[in-house]
Design an enzyme around this catalytic site. Structure first.
Site, PDB file in Angstrom:
ATOM      1  N   TYR A  74       6.556  86.690  -4.843  1.00 22.37           N
ATOM      2  CA  TYR A  74       6.885  87.776  -3.927  1.00 22.37           C
ATOM      3  C   TYR A  74       6.747  87.393  -2.464  1.00 22.37           C
ATOM      4  CZ  TYR A  74       1.806  87.921  -4.066  1.00 22.37           C
ATOM      5  OH  TYR A  74       0.488  87.572  -4.018  1.00 22.37           O
ATOM      6  N   GLY A  75       6.378  86.167  -2.178  1.00 17.29           N
ATOM      7  CA  GLY A  75       6.126  85.768  -0.790  1.00 17.29           C
ATOM      8  C   GLY A  75       6.764  84.443  -0.451  1.00 17.29           C
ATOM      9  N   SER A  76       5.954  83.506   0.015  1.00 13.27           N
ATOM     10  CA  SER A  76       6.469  82.226   0.515  1.00 13.27           C
ATOM     11  C   SER A  76       7.123  81.366  -0.564  1.00 13.27           C
ATOM     12  CB  SER A  76       5.355  81.437   1.199  1.00 13.27           C
ATOM     13  OG  SER A  76       4.394  81.014   0.253  1.00 13.27           O
ATOM     14  N   LEU A  77       6.996  81.758  -1.826  1.00 18.26           N
ATOM     15  CA  LEU A  77       7.637  81.019  -2.924  1.00 18.26           C
ATOM     16  C   LEU A  77       9.025  81.555  -3.262  1.00 18.26           C
ATOM     17  CD1 LEU A  77       4.478  80.650  -5.144  1.00 18.26           C
ATOM     18  CD2 LEU A  77       5.733  78.766  -4.071  1.00 18.26           C
TER      19      LEU A  77
ATOM     20  N   GLU B 157      -2.333  78.704  -4.298  1.00 19.03           N
ATOM     21  CA  GLU B 157      -2.813  80.082  -4.178  1.00 19.03           C
ATOM     22  C   GLU B 157      -4.340  80.189  -4.224  1.00 19.03           C
ATOM     23  OE1 GLU B 157      -0.743  82.083  -3.206  1.00 19.03           O
ATOM     24  OE2 GLU B 157       1.210  81.641  -4.059  1.00 19.03           O
TER      25      GLU B 157
END
Length: 128
Positions: free
Chosen positions: A7-10, A73
């Site tokens: 949901y983010g930088s990935l 993470e």
């Protein structure tokens, strides 16, 4: 086979994707219910709240990639990897997600209208 909800930088349009998920199998855009998305500065975090919705993507990965994601993470410290059910199209599938372990600021909640996350700060807005 391991499925991971990101949901983010990935996400495919964000900076960490090319280093961690570029050659992994994309299963589709997905929706995670019961969690909310918060800005933590240059990256986001999700927290379980039983009522929110987070938009993201699901990838099929192997154990080696999972171990790399755990390091990124800081699994068990900054984030904790948890099993979840996500909606991909008409299908509900099992996956894992990294849930933020810290405290979030209510004014940094990212509303559904400003999702999915973008690492281009000018494209995000926060809920009032």
């Amino acid at each position: 086979m391991i499925r991971v909800f990101v949901y983010g930088s990935l996400l495919s349009h964000c900076y960490n994707h090319k280093y961690y998920l570029r050659n992994q199998k994309y299963l589709g855009a997905a929706c995670l219910n019961g969690y909310s998305l918060y800005s933590l500065g240059s990256y986001p975090g999700v927290v379980a709240d039983g009522q929110g919705t987070v938009l993201g993507e699901v990838y099929e990965i192997n154990e080696k990639v999972l171990a790399r994601l755990d390091r990124l993470e800081e699994n068990g410290r900054r984030y904790t990897r948890r099993p979840v059910m996500v909606q991909v199209g008409e299908e509900t599938i099992d996956a894992v997600v990294y849930v933020y372990n810290g405290t979030v600021q209510p004014d940094k909640k990212i509303g559904l209208e400003a999702q999915p996350w973008s690492d281009r700060r000018d494209k995000r807005s926060y809920e009032e």
